[in-house]
Scaffold this active site. Structure first.
Site, PDB file in Angstrom:
ATOM      1  N   GLY A 188      45.115  11.019  27.811  1.00  0.00           N
ATOM      2  CA  GLY A 188      44.266  10.972  26.506  1.00  0.00           C
ATOM      3  C   GLY A 188      43.340  10.330  26.385  1.00  0.00           C
ATOM      4  N   CYS A 189      42.927   9.936  25.723  1.00  0.00           N
ATOM      5  CA  CYS A 189      41.879   9.181  25.183  1.00  0.00           C
ATOM      6  C   CYS A 189      42.366   7.508  25.473  1.00  0.00           C
ATOM      7  CB  CYS A 189      41.721   9.067  23.885  1.00  0.00           C
ATOM      8  SG  CYS A 189      40.944   7.204  23.095  1.00  0.00           S
ATOM      9  N   PHE A 190      41.188   7.208  26.483  1.00  0.00           N
ATOM     10  CA  PHE A 190      41.677   5.407  27.075  1.00  0.00           C
ATOM     11  C   PHE A 190      41.952   4.448  26.281  1.00  0.00           C
ATOM     12  CE2 PHE A 190      36.549   6.118  28.298  1.00  0.00           C
ATOM     13  CZ  PHE A 190      36.228   5.549  27.515  1.00  0.00           C
TER      14      PHE A 190
END
EC number: 1.8.4.11
Length: 177
Positions: free
Chosen positions: A14-16
Site C-alpha cells: 500500500g502507500c509507502f
C-alpha cells in the site's frame, strides 16, 4: 563505529508512508527509504512510475532481527488478501509484494505466506506477490519519512495487536521428519 553486517528487505503493502513509518520503529531496523520497484519504468517518480509498486527498502541488523520477523510484522500491518488495494488506495502501485534479493529470502517469504494462510488470521487467500528484486527508484524527498514530518498525515496501516503468527516448522523440516 560503522556497521558492516547489515541486510536489506524490500516490501510493498500500500502507500509507502505508513509502511515506512511503522518499520522504522522496529528493533534492528537501521534505516528505511521509500521508492518504486517491480515495474518497467526507468527513473520512476511519483508522477511517472508505471507499473511499479510503492515500496520501502529496509536496512536491518541481522544480529538483532531477522527476515522472517520483518515479514511477520509486514503481514501484521497490512491486509495481504486484497489485490492491488490497501484502505482507500487502489491500483497496482498499492499491491502487496515481497521483492526478494536471494533464494533464501524467497524461501522464507514463501514459507511465511504459507504460515499466514494456515493461521487463518486473515479472512481470505493471501495475494502477496513474491518477485525477484529489480531496480529500486528512490522516491522524492517529500515522500521520505513523510509521517515523521506530518504526524497526522494519511495512513491506512496500523499494528493489529492481537495478530500473532504461530511458529511452525519450515516446509523442509516437515519433509525430513
Amino acid at each position: 563505529m560503522a556497521r558492516t553486517n547489515t541486510r536489506k528487505a524490500i516490501l510493498a503493502g500500500g502507500c509507502f508512508w505508513g509502511i515506512q513509518n511503522l518499520f522504522r520503529r522496529q528493533p534492528g531496523v537501521i534505516s528505511t527509504r521509500v521508492g518504486y520497484t517491480g515495474g518497467g519504468t526507468p527513473n520512476a517518480t511519483y508522477r511517472n512510475h508505471g507499473m511499479h509498486a510503492e515500496a520501502v527498502e529496509i536496512i536491518y541488523d541481522p544480529a538483532i532481527t531477522d527476515y522472517r520477523t520483518l515479514l511477520e510484522f509486514f503481514f501484521q500491518i497490512h491486509d495481504p488478501t486484497t489485490r492491488n488495494r490497501q484502505g482507500n488506495d487502489q491500483g497496482t502501485s498499492y499491491r502487496s509484494a515481497i521483492f526478494y534479493l536471494d533464494d533464501e529470502q524467497k524461501k522464507v517469504a514463501l514459507d511465511t505466506i504459507a504460515a499466514v494462510e494456515a493461521s487463518s488470521l486473515w479472512p481470505g487467500k493471501v495475494v502477496t506477490e513474491v518477485s525477484l528484486a529489480e531496480d529500486f527508484w528512490e522516491a522524492e524527498p517529500e515522500h521520505q519519512d513523510y509521517l515523521q514530518h506530518y504526524p497526522n498525515g494519511y495512513t491506512c496501516h496500523f499494528v493489529r495487536p492481537n495478530w500473532k503468527l504461530p511458529r511452525r516448522a519450515p516446509a523442509d523440516a516437515k519433509a525430513d521428519s
